[in-house]
Design a protein around this motif. Structure first.
Motif, PDB file in Angstrom:
ATOM      1  N   LYS A   2     -23.302 -64.666  -5.572  1.00 56.77           N
ATOM      2  CA  LYS A   2     -22.778 -64.904  -6.906  1.00 56.77           C
ATOM      3  C   LYS A   2     -22.673 -66.404  -7.122  1.00 56.77           C
ATOM      4  O   LYS A   2     -22.196 -67.132  -6.270  1.00 56.77           O
ATOM      5  CB  LYS A   2     -21.410 -64.249  -7.031  1.00 56.77           C
ATOM      6  CG  LYS A   2     -20.851 -64.308  -8.422  1.00 56.77           C
ATOM      7  CD  LYS A   2     -19.540 -63.580  -8.475  1.00 56.77           C
ATOM      8  CE  LYS A   2     -18.992 -63.664  -9.888  1.00 56.77           C
ATOM      9  NZ  LYS A   2     -17.693 -63.042 -10.007  1.00 56.77           N
ATOM     10  N   THR A   3     -23.128 -66.855  -8.265  1.00 58.66           N
ATOM     11  CA  THR A   3     -23.053 -68.271  -8.593  1.00 58.66           C
ATOM     12  C   THR A   3     -22.255 -68.443  -9.881  1.00 58.66           C
ATOM     13  O   THR A   3     -22.197 -67.542 -10.711  1.00 58.66           O
ATOM     14  CB  THR A   3     -24.456 -68.887  -8.733  1.00 58.66           C
ATOM     15  OG1 THR A   3     -24.326 -70.263  -9.026  1.00 58.66           O
ATOM     16  CG2 THR A   3     -25.269 -68.227  -9.816  1.00 58.66           C
ATOM     17  N   THR A   4     -21.643 -69.583 -10.007  1.00 64.01           N
ATOM     18  CA  THR A   4     -20.871 -69.844 -11.210  1.00 64.01           C
ATOM     19  C   THR A   4     -21.723 -70.614 -12.215  1.00 64.01           C
ATOM     20  O   THR A   4     -22.777 -71.168 -11.877  1.00 64.01           O
ATOM     21  CB  THR A   4     -19.611 -70.665 -10.891  1.00 64.01           C
ATOM     22  OG1 THR A   4     -20.011 -71.931 -10.370  1.00 64.01           O
ATOM     23  CG2 THR A   4     -18.743 -69.956  -9.869  1.00 64.01           C
ATOM     24  N   ASP A   7     -22.173 -74.287 -11.190  1.00 65.44           N
ATOM     25  CA  ASP A   7     -23.208 -74.512 -10.184  1.00 65.44           C
ATOM     26  C   ASP A   7     -24.597 -74.513 -10.813  1.00 65.44           C
ATOM     27  O   ASP A   7     -25.448 -75.329 -10.473  1.00 65.44           O
ATOM     28  CB  ASP A   7     -23.142 -73.454  -9.084  1.00 65.44           C
ATOM     29  CG  ASP A   7     -21.838 -73.488  -8.306  1.00 65.44           C
ATOM     30  OD1 ASP A   7     -21.173 -74.553  -8.334  1.00 65.44           O
ATOM     31  OD2 ASP A   7     -21.501 -72.486  -7.673  1.00 65.44           O
ATOM     32  N   GLU A   8     -24.831 -73.597 -11.727  1.00 65.35           N
ATOM     33  CA  GLU A   8     -26.130 -73.535 -12.412  1.00 65.35           C
ATOM     34  C   GLU A   8     -26.372 -74.799 -13.231  1.00 65.35           C
ATOM     35  O   GLU A   8     -27.492 -75.321 -13.267  1.00 65.35           O
ATOM     36  CB  GLU A   8     -26.192 -72.305 -13.307  1.00 65.35           C
ATOM     37  CG  GLU A   8     -26.222 -71.006 -12.542  1.00 65.35           C
ATOM     38  CD  GLU A   8     -26.120 -69.788 -13.439  1.00 65.35           C
ATOM     39  OE1 GLU A   8     -25.976 -69.951 -14.681  1.00 65.35           O
ATOM     40  OE2 GLU A   8     -26.185 -68.665 -12.909  1.00 65.35           O
ATOM     41  N   GLY A  50     -25.034 -78.753  -5.987  1.00 65.63           N
ATOM     42  CA  GLY A  50     -25.148 -77.398  -6.530  1.00 65.63           C
ATOM     43  C   GLY A  50     -25.564 -76.377  -5.493  1.00 65.63           C
ATOM     44  O   GLY A  50     -24.974 -75.289  -5.392  1.00 65.63           O
ATOM     45  N   PHE A  51     -26.572 -76.728  -4.681  1.00 63.93           N
ATOM     46  CA  PHE A  51     -27.033 -75.786  -3.665  1.00 63.93           C
ATOM     47  C   PHE A  51     -26.013 -75.593  -2.556  1.00 63.93           C
ATOM     48  O   PHE A  51     -25.868 -74.493  -2.029  1.00 63.93           O
ATOM     49  CB  PHE A  51     -28.372 -76.235  -3.073  1.00 63.93           C
ATOM     50  CG  PHE A  51     -29.552 -75.866  -3.929  1.00 63.93           C
ATOM     51  CD1 PHE A  51     -29.746 -74.563  -4.356  1.00 63.93           C
ATOM     52  CD2 PHE A  51     -30.462 -76.822  -4.304  1.00 63.93           C
ATOM     53  CE1 PHE A  51     -30.826 -74.224  -5.143  1.00 63.93           C
ATOM     54  CE2 PHE A  51     -31.543 -76.497  -5.094  1.00 63.93           C
ATOM     55  CZ  PHE A  51     -31.729 -75.187  -5.514  1.00 63.93           C
ATOM     56  N   LYS A  53     -22.770 -75.729  -2.872  1.00 63.60           N
ATOM     57  CA  LYS A  53     -21.751 -74.834  -3.414  1.00 63.60           C
ATOM     58  C   LYS A  53     -22.288 -73.408  -3.506  1.00 63.60           C
ATOM     59  O   LYS A  53     -21.595 -72.450  -3.192  1.00 63.60           O
ATOM     60  CB  LYS A  53     -21.319 -75.299  -4.802  1.00 63.60           C
ATOM     61  CG  LYS A  53     -20.397 -76.478  -4.794  1.00 63.60           C
ATOM     62  CD  LYS A  53     -19.977 -76.781  -6.213  1.00 63.60           C
ATOM     63  CE  LYS A  53     -18.949 -77.868  -6.273  1.00 63.60           C
ATOM     64  NZ  LYS A  53     -18.521 -78.099  -7.658  1.00 63.60           N
ATOM     65  N   TYR A  54     -23.538 -73.283  -3.927  1.00 62.46           N
ATOM     66  CA  TYR A  54     -24.155 -71.969  -4.086  1.00 62.46           C
ATOM     67  C   TYR A  54     -24.284 -71.250  -2.743  1.00 62.46           C
ATOM     68  O   TYR A  54     -23.978 -70.073  -2.628  1.00 62.46           O
ATOM     69  CB  TYR A  54     -25.527 -72.131  -4.744  1.00 62.46           C
ATOM     70  CG  TYR A  54     -26.308 -70.855  -4.889  1.00 62.46           C
ATOM     71  CD1 TYR A  54     -25.914 -69.874  -5.797  1.00 62.46           C
ATOM     72  CD2 TYR A  54     -27.447 -70.630  -4.135  1.00 62.46           C
ATOM     73  CE1 TYR A  54     -26.635 -68.713  -5.940  1.00 62.46           C
ATOM     74  CE2 TYR A  54     -28.180 -69.472  -4.275  1.00 62.46           C
ATOM     75  CZ  TYR A  54     -27.772 -68.518  -5.175  1.00 62.46           C
ATOM     76  OH  TYR A  54     -28.484 -67.361  -5.315  1.00 62.46           O
ATOM     77  N   ARG A  58     -20.641 -67.796  -0.341  1.00 63.29           N
ATOM     78  CA  ARG A  58     -21.335 -66.571  -0.717  1.00 63.29           C
ATOM     79  C   ARG A  58     -20.361 -65.464  -1.088  1.00 63.29           C
ATOM     80  O   ARG A  58     -20.273 -65.068  -2.228  1.00 63.29           O
ATOM     81  CB  ARG A  58     -22.251 -66.131   0.412  1.00 63.29           C
ATOM     82  CG  ARG A  58     -23.391 -67.080   0.584  1.00 63.29           C
ATOM     83  CD  ARG A  58     -24.324 -66.615   1.645  1.00 63.29           C
ATOM     84  NE  ARG A  58     -25.350 -67.638   1.826  1.00 63.29           N
ATOM     85  CZ  ARG A  58     -26.091 -67.746   2.876  1.00 63.29           C
ATOM     86  NH1 ARG A  58     -25.953 -66.886   3.856  1.00 63.29           N
ATOM     87  NH2 ARG A  58     -26.984 -68.693   2.964  1.00 63.29           N
ATOM     88  N   ARG A  62     -13.397 -69.434  -2.815  1.00 62.00           N
ATOM     89  CA  ARG A  62     -13.745 -70.853  -2.849  1.00 62.00           C
ATOM     90  C   ARG A  62     -12.769 -71.697  -2.033  1.00 62.00           C
ATOM     91  O   ARG A  62     -13.168 -72.553  -1.283  1.00 62.00           O
ATOM     92  CB  ARG A  62     -13.803 -71.351  -4.276  1.00 62.00           C
ATOM     93  CG  ARG A  62     -14.982 -70.788  -5.009  1.00 62.00           C
ATOM     94  CD  ARG A  62     -15.614 -71.858  -5.827  1.00 62.00           C
ATOM     95  NE  ARG A  62     -16.806 -71.315  -6.462  1.00 62.00           N
ATOM     96  CZ  ARG A  62     -17.981 -71.861  -6.352  1.00 62.00           C
ATOM     97  NH1 ARG A  62     -18.146 -72.940  -5.662  1.00 62.00           N
ATOM     98  NH2 ARG A  62     -19.012 -71.340  -6.952  1.00 62.00           N
TER      99      ARG A  62
END
Length: 131
Positions: A2-4, A7-8, A50-51, A53-54, A58, A62
């Motif tokens: 799941k990404t926020t 992050d995207e 970003g990566f 955090k991504y 998982r 957080r």
């Protein structure tokens, strides 16, 4: 995974900055290389942030008390090791054993700080606790 949305956005910004730097480099003949490097560094930094955090969060939350405590210990040890390095560099310069430029010194300090913080985070997370 799941990404926020944040992050995207950070990953997208990194891609746009890197592509923009390459496009400027290809299209403009007499552009200052510092501009290109600044865009590339900002883009790569955004992508890595970003990566990380991504991939780093998982299925776990957080932040929690344990993660904050381990990160605080890792940061403390990293700053201490960096402080020792600065003192060693100062002594080497004072006694004339080492001659390096300011850029090399800052790069070395930055590299050691990041490497020790990452290493200490991994060490404390594997160990499971910090005293």
């Amino acid at each position: 995974m799941k990404t926020t949305k944040t992050d995207e956005i950070i990953i997208g910004l990194g891609i746009v900055l890197c592509i923009g730097a390459v496009a400027l480099l290809m299209t403009l003949e007499n552009i200052d290389i510092v501009t290109i490097l600044a865009l590339l560094v900002a883009g790569v930094t955004s992508l890595m942030t970003g990566f990380s955090k991504y991939l780093g969060y998982r299925e776990s939350p957080r932040t929690d008390e344990r993660t904050r405590k381990l990160s605080a210990f890792a940061t403390t040890y990293s700053w201490f090791i960096t402080f020792v390095l600065v003192n060693i560099l100062f002594l080497l310069d004072y006694f004339g054993r080492l001659t390096i430029t300011v850029s090399q010194t800052l790069g070395l300090i930055f590299f050691v700080m990041l490497l020790t913080m990452l290493g200490m985070n991994i060490y404390f997370k594997r160990r499971g606790y910090a005293e």
